[in-house]
Design an enzyme around this catalytic site. Structure first.
Site, mmCIF file in Angstrom:
data_model
loop_
_atom_site.group_PDB
_atom_site.id
_atom_site.type_symbol
_atom_site.label_atom_id
_atom_site.label_comp_id
_atom_site.label_asym_id
_atom_site.label_seq_id
_atom_site.Cartn_x
_atom_site.Cartn_y
_atom_site.Cartn_z
ATOM 1 N N HIS A 1 -2.100 -5.476 1.447
ATOM 2 C CA HIS A 1 -3.402 -6.105 1.209
ATOM 3 C C HIS A 1 -3.156 -7.478 0.603
ATOM 4 O O HIS A 1 -2.233 -7.639 -0.199
ATOM 5 C CB HIS A 1 -4.230 -5.269 0.224
ATOM 6 C CG HIS A 1 -5.410 -6.019 -0.324
ATOM 7 N ND1 HIS A 1 -6.607 -6.098 0.356
ATOM 8 C CD2 HIS A 1 -5.560 -6.781 -1.436
ATOM 9 C CE1 HIS A 1 -7.446 -6.865 -0.342
ATOM 10 N NE2 HIS A 1 -6.838 -7.285 -1.434
ATOM 11 N N THR B 1 -5.768 -7.105 10.454
ATOM 12 C CA THR B 1 -6.001 -5.853 9.714
ATOM 13 C C THR B 1 -5.501 -4.646 10.512
ATOM 14 O O THR B 1 -4.900 -3.730 9.951
ATOM 15 C CB THR B 1 -7.514 -5.690 9.429
ATOM 16 O OG1 THR B 1 -7.973 -6.863 8.762
ATOM 17 C CG2 THR B 1 -7.790 -4.483 8.562
ATOM 18 N N TYR C 1 -12.036 -1.898 -4.468
ATOM 19 C CA TYR C 1 -12.617 -2.183 -3.147
ATOM 20 C C TYR C 1 -14.148 -2.118 -3.150
ATOM 21 O O TYR C 1 -14.749 -1.855 -2.119
ATOM 22 C CB TYR C 1 -12.056 -1.201 -2.111
ATOM 23 C CG TYR C 1 -10.678 -1.559 -1.599
ATOM 24 C CD1 TYR C 1 -10.474 -2.715 -0.825
ATOM 25 C CD2 TYR C 1 -9.576 -0.751 -1.848
ATOM 26 C CE1 TYR C 1 -9.217 -3.041 -0.325
ATOM 27 C CE2 TYR C 1 -8.310 -1.070 -1.352
ATOM 28 C CZ TYR C 1 -8.145 -2.217 -0.595
ATOM 29 O OH TYR C 1 -6.902 -2.543 -0.096
ATOM 30 N N ARG D 1 2.154 -6.429 8.974
ATOM 31 C CA ARG D 1 1.413 -5.247 9.447
ATOM 32 C C ARG D 1 1.950 -4.767 10.792
ATOM 33 O O ARG D 1 1.934 -3.566 11.076
ATOM 34 C CB ARG D 1 -0.078 -5.556 9.498
ATOM 35 C CG ARG D 1 -0.685 -5.539 8.080
ATOM 36 C CD ARG D 1 -2.062 -6.096 8.058
ATOM 37 N NE ARG D 1 -2.737 -5.865 6.788
ATOM 38 C CZ ARG D 1 -3.807 -6.551 6.394
ATOM 39 N NH1 ARG D 1 -4.313 -7.500 7.164
ATOM 40 N NH2 ARG D 1 -4.357 -6.297 5.231
ATOM 41 N N ARG E 1 -2.195 -14.274 4.314
ATOM 42 C CA ARG E 1 -2.942 -13.545 5.345
ATOM 43 C C ARG E 1 -2.312 -13.723 6.731
ATOM 44 O O ARG E 1 -2.282 -12.796 7.536
ATOM 45 C CB ARG E 1 -4.410 -13.932 5.325
ATOM 46 C CG ARG E 1 -5.077 -13.383 4.055
ATOM 47 C CD ARG E 1 -6.511 -13.790 3.909
ATOM 48 N NE ARG E 1 -7.371 -13.161 4.901
ATOM 49 C CZ ARG E 1 -7.756 -11.886 4.867
ATOM 50 N NH1 ARG E 1 -7.348 -11.090 3.888
ATOM 51 N NH2 ARG E 1 -8.546 -11.407 5.801
ATOM 52 N N ASN F 1 -2.199 0.159 6.662
ATOM 53 C CA ASN F 1 -1.708 -1.107 7.228
ATOM 54 C C ASN F 1 -0.772 -1.863 6.282
ATOM 55 O O ASN F 1 -0.674 -3.087 6.352
ATOM 56 C CB ASN F 1 -2.886 -1.973 7.698
ATOM 57 C CG ASN F 1 -3.829 -2.349 6.575
ATOM 58 O OD1 ASN F 1 -3.637 -1.927 5.435
ATOM 59 N ND2 ASN F 1 -4.827 -3.155 6.872
ATOM 60 N N LYS G 1 0.825 -1.212 0.000
ATOM 61 C CA LYS G 1 0.000 0.000 0.000
ATOM 62 C C LYS G 1 0.866 1.272 0.000
ATOM 63 O O LYS G 1 2.066 1.218 0.273
ATOM 64 C CB LYS G 1 -0.933 -0.031 1.216
ATOM 65 C CG LYS G 1 -1.947 -1.183 1.165
ATOM 66 C CD LYS G 1 -2.968 -1.066 2.285
ATOM 67 C CE LYS G 1 -4.006 -2.167 2.198
ATOM 68 N NZ LYS G 1 -5.091 -1.980 3.192
ATOM 69 N N GLU H 1 -9.540 -9.866 -8.098
ATOM 70 C CA GLU H 1 -8.433 -8.940 -7.879
ATOM 71 C C GLU H 1 -7.246 -9.171 -8.824
ATOM 72 O O GLU H 1 -6.583 -8.216 -9.228
ATOM 73 C CB GLU H 1 -7.971 -9.031 -6.422
ATOM 74 C CG GLU H 1 -9.044 -8.529 -5.453
ATOM 75 C CD GLU H 1 -8.635 -8.672 -3.993
ATOM 76 O OE1 GLU H 1 -7.545 -9.218 -3.719
ATOM 77 O OE2 GLU H 1 -9.404 -8.208 -3.133
HETATM 78 P P1 CMP Z 1 -7.506 -4.540 3.257
HETATM 79 O O1 CMP Z 1 -7.042 -5.924 3.551
HETATM 80 O O2 CMP Z 1 -6.808 -3.805 2.183
HETATM 81 O O3 CMP Z 1 -9.069 -4.583 2.919
HETATM 82 C C1 CMP Z 1 -9.925 -3.499 3.175
HETATM 83 C C2 CMP Z 1 -9.269 -2.408 3.935
HETATM 84 O O4 CMP Z 1 -10.115 -1.503 4.561
HETATM 85 C C3 CMP Z 1 -8.477 -3.009 5.072
HETATM 86 O O5 CMP Z 1 -7.356 -3.691 4.588
HETATM 87 C C4 CMP Z 1 -8.175 -1.788 5.914
HETATM 88 O O6 CMP Z 1 -6.991 -1.143 5.536
HETATM 89 C C5 CMP Z 1 -9.355 -0.905 5.592
HETATM 90 N N1 CMP Z 1 -10.181 -0.746 6.785
HETATM 91 C C6 CMP Z 1 -10.828 -1.705 7.453
HETATM 92 N N2 CMP Z 1 -11.474 -1.186 8.522
HETATM 93 C C7 CMP Z 1 -11.185 0.137 8.505
HETATM 94 C C8 CMP Z 1 -11.554 1.218 9.345
HETATM 95 N N3 CMP Z 1 -12.331 1.033 10.426
HETATM 96 N N4 CMP Z 1 -11.101 2.432 9.020
HETATM 97 C C9 CMP Z 1 -10.317 2.621 7.915
HETATM 98 N N5 CMP Z 1 -9.951 1.626 7.088
HETATM 99 C C10 CMP Z 1 -10.376 0.405 7.393
#
Ligand code: CMP
Length: 138
Positions: A115, A91, A49, A102, A85, A112, A9, A126
């Site tokens: 992805h 996350t 997304y 992460r 994962r 984070n 990211k 994807e």
């Molecule tokens: P990712 O695995 O890229 O998939 C969806 C993304 O949404 C997730 O990682 C987070 O980076 C983001 N995300 C999830 N929950 C939140 C949140 N509460 N606020 C901001 N971003 C979020």
């Protein structure tokens, strides 16, 4: 053998740790079958997304994911989706286990660092979002 889509990211690209993240996946035995650096528009991030479009954080997520370049790659390996994962960790970086990507490189739940596809269905959406079949080199 399974394939999964991984994104480094914008926060991790800005920290100059894309190479370290790719290297970690290589060390864990994955084969990098496609790799590119790209910058998404907000609209493109929104399409990537789409599954989160009704979540309260959707706009913030799309803004962040289009805030700078990302590195997209396809990794191949046994149980690639679940293993990636595990290596990424939770996350929310503050809840991620020690040694996960992460925990090492993420800042908060939005920024984070990485992805990874969360299911075979996600991977099937994807991977072609970023790569044509010709760009997957096994
Ligand atoms: P990712 O695995 O890229 O998939 C969806 C993304 O949404 C997730 O990682 C987070 O980076 C983001 N995300 C999830 N929950 C939140 C949140 N509460 N606020 C901001 N971003 C979020």
């Amino acid at each position: 053998m399974e394939k999964t889509l991984v994104l480094v990211k914008p926060d991790a690209v800005r920290k100059n740790v894309a190479g370290k993240i790719i290297s970690r996946f290589e060390d864990e035995g994955f084969k990098v079958v496609a790799l590119k650096k790209v910058k998404l528009s907000k609209e493109e991030a929104g399409r990537f997304y789409m599954v989160h479009k009704d979540r309260p954080f959707y706009d913030e997520l799309c803004e962040f994911m289009s805030s700078g370049p990302i590195v997209a790659m396809v990794l191949e390996g046994e149980n690639a989706i679940s293993r990636v994962r595990q290596i990424m960790g939770a996350t929310d970086p503050s809840k991620a286990e020690e040694g996960t990507l992460r925990k090492l490189y993420g800042s908060n739940i939005g920024e984070n660092a990485v992805h990874g596809s969360d299911s075979p269905e996600s991977a099937a959406y994807e991977i072609p979002f970023f790569f044509s079949g010709l760009e997957l080199v096994g």
